[in-house]
Design an enzyme around this catalytic site. Structure first.
Site, PDB file in Angstrom:
ATOM      1  CD  GLU A  42      -8.552  33.749  57.532  1.00 12.48           C
ATOM      2  OE1 GLU A  42      -7.590  33.755  56.470  1.00 12.48           O
ATOM      3  OE2 GLU A  42      -8.324  33.203  58.432  1.00 12.48           O
ATOM      4  CG  HIS A  77      -4.712  36.502  55.178  1.00  8.26           C
ATOM      5  ND1 HIS A  77      -3.618  37.250  55.395  1.00  8.26           N
ATOM      6  CD2 HIS A  77      -5.173  35.917  56.146  1.00  8.26           C
ATOM      7  CE1 HIS A  77      -3.247  36.711  56.466  1.00  8.26           C
ATOM      8  NE2 HIS A  77      -4.251  35.983  57.071  1.00  8.26           N
TER       9      HIS A  77
END
Length: 205
Positions: free
Chosen positions: A108, A111
């Site tokens: 994550e 991202h």
């Protein structure tokens, strides 16, 4: 930029929040679960993981104010997720081991890195989303051979690229702006550029 939350890396500053699902950029995980208390402890430990620390350093150098309230322990429908402006969720109800928390956080944060440094990145754009999913699955170690064996995928040749494509498709097709066919087309269209883009690493870990 995704990072609107600042602060140091003191464990006490990690915000615990139960509730909503991880959103379209979540990674899938098997059923399981640990307590919120253990999950927060796991996130605190993951903040010291060398790859997490590396990503933190690179994001800070890029001007991303991210730590540590960007990261939340939550209860949700996938293993974890990232949403622009809301940050990273680690979904405690899907976590069983420290390694899983580490992997979700690394995935994550890639991202989050893309969201911060990418110019005009639009998560509603299937190609943009596909590119970040390809990078996150490739660079996080999600598709390491041992992890694939544990998932029941026994292919020896080409397993890593197949895994990256499979897992990227799982995420992009859950984007409400991308049909399954649009997700497949987007992944194929951006594959070469995005798979070979290893920023902020010199090469794929």
């Amino acid at each position: 930029m995704a990072a609107e939350h600042g602060g140091g890396d003191k464990p006490a500053d990690v915000r615990v929040e139960a509730g909503s699902s991880a959103g379209p950029r979540g990674v899938e995980a098997s059923r399981g679960g640990i307590s919120q208390e253990d999950c927060v402890a796991g996130i605190r430990s993951a903040l010291q993981h060398p790859t997490v620390r590396f990503l933190r350093e690179r994001m800070e150098k890029a001007g991303c104010q991210v730590w540590p309230r960007l990261i939340q322990a939550a209860t949700c429908s996938t293993a974890g997720g990232y949403a622009s402006g809301a940050g990273v969720k680690v979904c405690c109800n899907h976590m069983r081991f420290q390694d899983e928390i580490n992997q979700v956080l690394i995935h994550e944060l890639i991202h989050a890195y893309d969201d911060c440094v990418g110019k005009n990145l639009d998560w509603k754009n299937c190609a943009h989303h596909a590119c970040s999913e390809i990078r996150a699955n490739h660079l996080s170690g999600d598709c390491h051979y041992k992890r694939e064996l544990l998932r029941g995928f026994m292919k020896i040749r080409g397993h890593e690229q197949d895994c990256v494509k499979r897992r990227a498709l799982m995420s992009v097709r859950n984007n409400p702006y991308c049909s399954e066919s649009a997700a497949k087309d987007a992944i194929e269209a951006v594959w070469d550029i995005c798979y070979n883009d290893t920023r902020p690493f010199d090469r794929a870990p």
